[in-house]
Enzyme design. Structure first.
Site, PDB file in Angstrom:
ATOM      1  N   LYS C  12       1.539  12.741  12.979  1.00 13.38           N
ATOM      2  CA  LYS C  12       1.041  11.938  13.325  1.00 13.38           C
ATOM      3  C   LYS C  12      -0.430  12.226  13.171  1.00 13.38           C
ATOM      4  CE  LYS C  12       1.590  10.365  17.239  1.00 13.38           C
ATOM      5  NZ  LYS C  12       2.153   9.096  17.470  1.00 13.38           N
ATOM      6  N   THR C  57       7.215  11.632  16.861  1.00 14.45           N
ATOM      7  CA  THR C  57       5.451  11.730  16.413  1.00 14.45           C
ATOM      8  C   THR C  57       4.826  11.673  17.590  1.00 14.45           C
ATOM      9  OG1 THR C  57       4.670   9.369  16.435  1.00 14.45           O
ATOM     10  CG2 THR C  57       5.021  10.656  13.719  1.00 14.45           C
ATOM     11  N   HIS C 251     -24.843   9.230  -8.856  1.00 18.07           N
ATOM     12  CA  HIS C 251     -26.063   9.189 -10.546  1.00 18.07           C
ATOM     13  C   HIS C 251     -27.853   9.125  -9.741  1.00 18.07           C
ATOM     14  CE1 HIS C 251     -22.730   9.952 -13.645  1.00 18.07           C
ATOM     15  NE2 HIS C 251     -22.349   8.618 -13.168  1.00 18.07           N
TER      16      HIS C 251
END
Lengths: 302, 302, 302, 302
Positions: C12, C57, C251
């Site tokens: 999970k 889960t 950048h």
């Protein structure tokens, strides 16, 4: 110098309502994102914390889900109108209800009865504002499409623009034109909610027309393309009073390959993220009627 | 207790390369997101700041765009293989090059020559790892699809699972099964790069098969569905050595409408965001060959 | 050409566990994002859909919340170790458990007892892998920080790099250096879980050192800055076996204002989004010990 | 049934302007996201594609960067006012200019001269609308803060609300109250742009006050908390005419641990994503003056 409450609004945002129709083995699915809100005379809630007039946002959520079963979900406009009228009736202190619905499209996998894959070309949506009580009840419907990402690899120019000291842009008679289109159109007030507009048919026709016009208008600017798209919608759809566009100009810059001795006649581009042009325009009729609260969004935060 | 440099990698990520083919009035468009990187013996760059062995990431970017014109863009696997081999040749200190490419699909608007709308069912991608020099040159190709959002409104069960003190989940023989599928498959090493795999045909066939199997397997668990999808791919595609899946279980919870006196026999669901189940599985052959650096990602950050 | 299950993992993901300590009027808050998973011999679940070995889960989710109360949440490393050991014990078919925790930091508003504001400089995290049973039980701890956005407005050079036909980058002895740092360090195996590491103290010291070194190293390349940061951590923290960095070079390009007759000596920059350099490096000890499954992520998808 | 152009607006969005002040070794940095737009009589651009009145969005971008050097960047309100006035002057067909600026905060690392780390508690922003020419020139300033994530672990109640058939919410006298606050306040028209408002001091004071009031108001509803915060701002800041809030109620639901025999007296919560309450309110003065185009956003898309 007294202080008081001004415009206000409260509700439950982004209820992810999924409705399956399974009366036959061939299922239908409606997949929505529903946001509801109420506005009006909620002074006590704000100034003293007294909630006696406040229908909780949790109740609004419950209702959005319950109505998916009790009333069903046909066109999102009808579902939103039903919810808006209900909330206004349920909340005596409210002066208006605003219901916003997005619908995610699914296509059948191989024409399967109950297996689907998400389709990706644009998200349909509607915003309904309901106001007034009894004979004064009014409802405004603004429907639209978002995330409609389109691109033309030629047939787009941009030149003859105003120049000043800070202008360095080169004129061009051939560029890529791309946008992630947002279009929203207001339906004429009178037919709203009375069954005279076939929402699904109207939506399908407008979407098709927007794509067709984007493709076939030779563009001198994104503004001109949008205006052409909007005009076409108004001409073909008498049920629409006006249409608005918000269109980021998703720049595709031609890459300079000359340092490597390579020519690049409109073939290799870099798709840029930010900044982007942002073009917004309304196309309307001379007699567009009363927009009322149709475009109501939030009390000033947009 | 001396300290030294371990695994390392550097490059330019997310170059948005758009290539238009316009040799005839009927344009073609390839819309890519290209990330390139080199790894190897770059100790000096790290320990003393000496960049003599470092081909700048800016040069990698330039090359990705230049090759879009010089070499053209056919299947993304071929483009990636060409870039990877080039970078390895251009960088004597490098031991490996990793090239990752995503491709965004466009469909023609009304079969128009140069107007397109973004299609939305899944994003094709590839990761190519090139290693070695001269006769030792090897190239590994892992291709895949992501963002393939699929849903079954029935034909999915989940029961008979292990229970402990913390188990409250009810067993079910009818639920919604939905996922945003990521699938990646490794091509058998030998044919890689020698032209014996038709990448586009292989991709199209695998995507179709994944959808078909998802639709038609009666699911007892997402694990079983994934395994069935993977087996089908391996059986039908001898060019594939193994396939991996990462599939979030996008829970759709049945909404309890009983407080309102409304029944809800599998019709109204709330689509939840978090938490979600996350199911990952590999389906492989008994003789899957040497994976080498095929699954190489980053030096440990995944 | 038989087909079989390979590496697999299920669990999970992204349980948003918030724990309030309110034993005194001065509350404490721990705000976590917890992902748990199990891997091992789950063939039946995949090949026949038999879930008898599968701890759902949903049960994993319940346990993550229950343990927040039953065991409490101190350092996230201890919480993760406890969860990992529990899940492995609760699941006989499992061979390993992987627990990942992010922690969001809150600061008190004006030293208030129970009012907080989210702090923003970096997100602490840990990944714990627990394996084996009985005397063979091992636990590996990798902790880290992400989203640590740092910038130097000078003190950064980049020159002397390898050049080829596609190189156009100008050398510079003064540029902006900025990154959104991800750093992850593996704790030496032996002390793991036995109470000999003060996780909070170790984290605080490493974070402070990373910032200090970023600030004070005169940079000849981002690689050299990262190596210097990693070396400093290893020298000052004997409990750390190795450290890995993933650092996008965000950048900042100097804007050419000369067309407007305006000089720009390192003062006005455009912060770019994509593409970006991506620098990844490991700094390790000569005797870094056995990493085991410390860096285990998913079965091949990273 | 003639068709014509309605409200429109165009510009360049999200210019990421970074300005370094380096006159002394102790650098200063301003990190902005700048969006500019013009609106007005741009019929020709839309209906015929004639761009003679259109100052390109590319020029707007150039100007935003050039002004960062030529005019410098002090308070973002001053920078935005300068840009807005300039664009209106440069574009005879324009009737209004809208400039939106977000500023990202940086803190020095260990009081370093040129090394910074991004701070995270809220993003400062401003929206300036400039209209009219010559003596009719007006400028409206709305400043604000977004992403100010705050939480109270007690001191929040919610009860006594309106109930209907769909109400299931339990009343509570102790819950977690959390939001990601957006606040925007309109400065009184008269002082705008004439130097009489110290923008930085006003912002700092308002932010401090918002946090202090959120912490110390015992909450009976988020509405009441917002109103209290707004009232405090208006009382302490005569330069502010009105203030608006948009506050998602970030629900933290108490987890039911009783199935495991574990009590949970306000200690373990799950932080939910969607749906969420959304509370919006305006607090204003009886004599709030003319808002003009202060809240102008887009021609209807918000």
């Amino acid at each position: 110098m007294a202080i008081h409450l001004g415009a206000n609004q409260y509700g439950k945002a982004e209820n992810r309502v999924v409705r399956v129709y399974r009366d036959t083995p061939r299922h239908q699915i409606r997949d929505l994102n529903v946001s509801t809100s109420l506005r009006g005379s909620f002074e006590a809630a704000h100034t003293t914390g007294d909630q006696a007039d406040v229908l909780p946002t949790d109740t609004q959520k419950n209702t959005a889900f319950a109505f998916a079963k009790e009333k069903g979900i046909g066109a999102i406009e009808d579902y939103a109108l039903t919810l808006g009228a209900h909330f206004l009736d349920a909340s005596p202190a409210a002066e208006g209800a605003r219901i916003e619905v997005e619908e995610y499209a699914w296509e059948r996998i191989d024409d399967h009865d109950h297996a689907f894959v998400r389709a990706g070309t644009g998200v349909r949506n509607t915003v309904v504002n309901v106001e007034g009580r009894g004979a004064q009840r009014k409802a405004y419907v603004v429907s639209g499409i978002s995330d409609l990402v389109v691109l033309k690899s030629t047939g787009s120019e941009f030149h003859g623009f105003l120049k000043d000291r800070y202008t360095t842009l080169q004129e061009t008679d051939d560029r890529i034109l791309a946008t992630s289109l947002v279009a929203r159109w207001r339906y004429d007030a009178s037919p709203t909610g009375d069954g005279s507009v076939d929402w699904d048919k109207s939506y399908d026709g407008i979407k098709r027309l927007l794509l067709e016009r984007f493709a076939n208008i030779h563009s001198l600017a994104l503004q001109q393309t949008l205006y052409g798209m909007g005009s076409a919608v108004l001409e073909a759809h008498p049920e629409v009073a006006e249409i608005k566009f918000s269109a980021p100009n998703k720049h595709h810059f031609l890459v300079d390959l000359s340092p490597f001795g390579v020519e690049n006649p409109g073939e290799v581009f870099i798709a840029a993220d930010r900044p982007y042009g942002l073009i917004e325009a309304t196309v309307t009729r001379d007699d567009a009627g009363d927009a009322g609260s149709a475009w109501h969004a939030t009390p000033g935060f947009c």
